[in-house]
Design an enzyme around this catalytic site. Structure first.
Site, PDB file in Angstrom:
ATOM      1  N   LYS A  56     111.684 119.548  85.729  1.00 45.54           N
ATOM      2  CA  LYS A  56     111.454 119.495  84.284  1.00 45.54           C
ATOM      3  C   LYS A  56     112.729 119.200  83.493  1.00 45.54           C
ATOM      4  CE  LYS A  56     107.338 122.389  84.208  1.00 45.54           C
ATOM      5  NZ  LYS A  56     106.639 123.525  83.560  1.00 45.54           N
ATOM      6  N   ASN A  77     107.831 117.849  80.598  1.00 46.05           N
ATOM      7  CA  ASN A  77     106.776 118.062  81.588  1.00 46.05           C
ATOM      8  C   ASN A  77     105.689 116.994  81.530  1.00 46.05           C
ATOM      9  OD1 ASN A  77     105.313 119.019  79.223  1.00 46.05           O
ATOM     10  ND2 ASN A  77     103.900 119.969  80.682  1.00 46.05           N
ATOM     11  N   ASP A  93     104.172 121.845  77.616  1.00 46.99           N
ATOM     12  CA  ASP A  93     104.229 123.251  78.026  1.00 46.99           C
ATOM     13  C   ASP A  93     104.316 124.170  76.807  1.00 46.99           C
ATOM     14  OD1 ASP A  93     104.000 123.100  80.757  1.00 46.99           O
ATOM     15  OD2 ASP A  93     106.154 123.066  81.137  1.00 46.99           O
ATOM     16  N   GLY A 120     112.934 125.223  83.564  1.00 45.49           N
ATOM     17  CA  GLY A 120     112.316 124.391  82.542  1.00 45.49           C
ATOM     18  C   GLY A 120     111.207 125.094  81.787  1.00 45.49           C
ATOM     19  N   LEU A 191     103.084 133.172  83.659  1.00 51.22           N
ATOM     20  CA  LEU A 191     102.721 131.765  83.682  1.00 51.22           C
ATOM     21  C   LEU A 191     102.053 131.348  84.984  1.00 51.22           C
ATOM     22  CD1 LEU A 191     104.346 131.842  81.103  1.00 51.22           C
ATOM     23  CD2 LEU A 191     105.561 129.784  81.825  1.00 51.22           C
TER      24      LEU A 191
END
Length: 413
Positions: A56, A77, A93, A120, A191
């Site tokens: 990323k 991303n 993201d 990232g 996440l």
């Protein structure tokens, strides 16, 4: 049009299934080693990419043009290749994580937020937390000034966000921190989306801390990426639909209950109804131990059998999209709960005591079946998300099980 996900190791990615909700285009997985990244970016056959670990931040320098968000975040991303060969970098993201925050109903404004990880994804999270008015944002890394060795400095953290892969499939037993060290914590966001409930989330659940995993973020960022890929707006409601549908598709339906309550029969009917694989734990155990469950227990004892059963459930619980009929005594070991709960909804299949057979069931022959039922009933209740009576034809009960699952899924949403 050819699009896909770029990463070093992609494993069990849900991205191809998600993008099928958002656009009529081909979507593939591109596993590329770091030393081959430059060649792939220059010569690879793609019109657009989603980018994941570990590329990323690397992609930032490889793009010819960036959106304001990508430049501000310092992470890319989503990439589109223009007809002239130039690369346009975006960051969806951030929109995905912001959607996750709103969906979770966890308040950010004014709160001290601990962000685990500095890659990232962490950069996108920090950007959103600033935008939403976090009181203080502390990034925990392995070697920075704020690290896992001096977490005591931040015991007053109120929101914790995990952006690391710790706890991701297949190493699902791991957790990046112990939440008991943060007595003021009022929200946990992870996440990771595989498993559906990480060890960190399950600990938050046990401590009654609001929490949510990464599947909704994945769906929302994919929706935004699809708009970038195609140049056409994808309605926001599509992310909600994708999240619910994919979550249901991946969630195991796990039947628990007394020996002889009909778990196998109803489980097969449920698997047929949902068109998904069926696993009978007792039959799987017989493959592992090389004899019938009854013979094994008679020869080696119940404790030895339970240890073998737990080992099998440890692996089975990591899988997704199954109907699983458990052995009647799996609830006697509390450690089996997180293994099953990580990817499953547990349904207690209840049947009248008078209708439970004893024949061929060694544990039912020891003492009173009533005594066993009395001892185990609180255990089934503790494991179960919902209870369904087995009081009819298997197909009818299977439909009742799925209806109960849908009701509890709606409550969770």
């Amino acid at each position: 049009m050819r699009f896909g996900l770029l990463g070093e190791k992609l494993g069990h990615s849900y991205s191809p299934e998600l993008h099928a909700f958002f656009g009529d285009y081909e979507y593939e997985l591109f596993e590329v080693a770091p030393d081959q990244l430059g060649d792939f970016i220059r010569h690879g056959d793609f019109q657009g990419l989603n980018v994941t670990i570990p590329y990323k931040t690397t992609m930032l320098a490889l793009c010819d043009d960036l959106t304001e968000a990508a430049a501000a975040i310092g992470s890319v991303n989503t990439v589109v290749r223009h007809p002239d060969g130039s690369l346009f970098g975006d960051n969806t993201d951030a929109a995905g994580f912001e959607g996750l925050v709103w969906k979770s109903r966890i308040s950010i404004r004014g709160r001290k937020c601990l962000v685990l990880g500095s890659g990232g994804a962490s950069l996108s999270v920090q950007y959103v937390l600033h935008k939403l008015g976090a009181g203080e944002i502390v990034v925990i890394s392995r070697s920075g000034p704020d690290n896992y060795e001096n977490l005591a400095k931040h015991a007053d953290a109120e929101v914790i966000v995990n952006t690391t892969p710790v706890g991701m499939y297949p190493n699902t037993a791991a957790a990046p921190v112990d939440l008991r060290r943060f007595p003021r914590c009022q929200g946990v966001l992870d996440l990771i989306y595989n498993p559906a409930r990480t060890a960190l989330m399950q600990q938050a659940e046990a401590l009654k801390i609001p929490n949510m995993g990464g599947l909704f973020m994945l769906a929302e960022q994919a929706r935004c990426a699809a708009s970038v890929f195609t140049g056409k707006a994808v309605p926001a409601i599509k992310a909600e639909e994708a999240w619910k549908t994919l979550g249901s598709r991946k969630e195991n339906r796990i039947l628990i209950g007394m020996p002889g309550c009909g778990k196998s029969t109803v489980g097969k009917a449920l698997a047929d109804l949902l068109d998904r694989p069926f696993v009978d734990c007792d039959r799987e155990m017989e493959k592992v131990i090389g004899m019938s469950v009854a013979d094994y227990i008679t020869r080696y004892g119940e404790e030895a059998f339970r240890a073998e059963e737990t080992a099998m459930l440890t692996q089975l619980g990591k899988t997704s999209g199954l109907v699983i009929a458990t052995g009647g005594g799996c609830v006697t070991r509390p450690e089996n709960y997180p293994r099953l709960h990580q990817n499953g909804t547990m349904i207690f299949l209840e049947r009248e005591l008078s209708k439970l057979p004893k024949k061929g069931r060694p544990l039912s022959l020891r003492g009173s079946l009533q005594d066993m039922y009395t001892i185990r009933l609180p255990m089934y209740r503790r494991f179960a998300d919902v209870t369904v009576p087995n009081d009819g034809a298997p197909e009818k009960v299977a439909k009742a099980v799925e209806e109960a699952y849908e009701r509890i899924s709606d409550q969770r949403a």
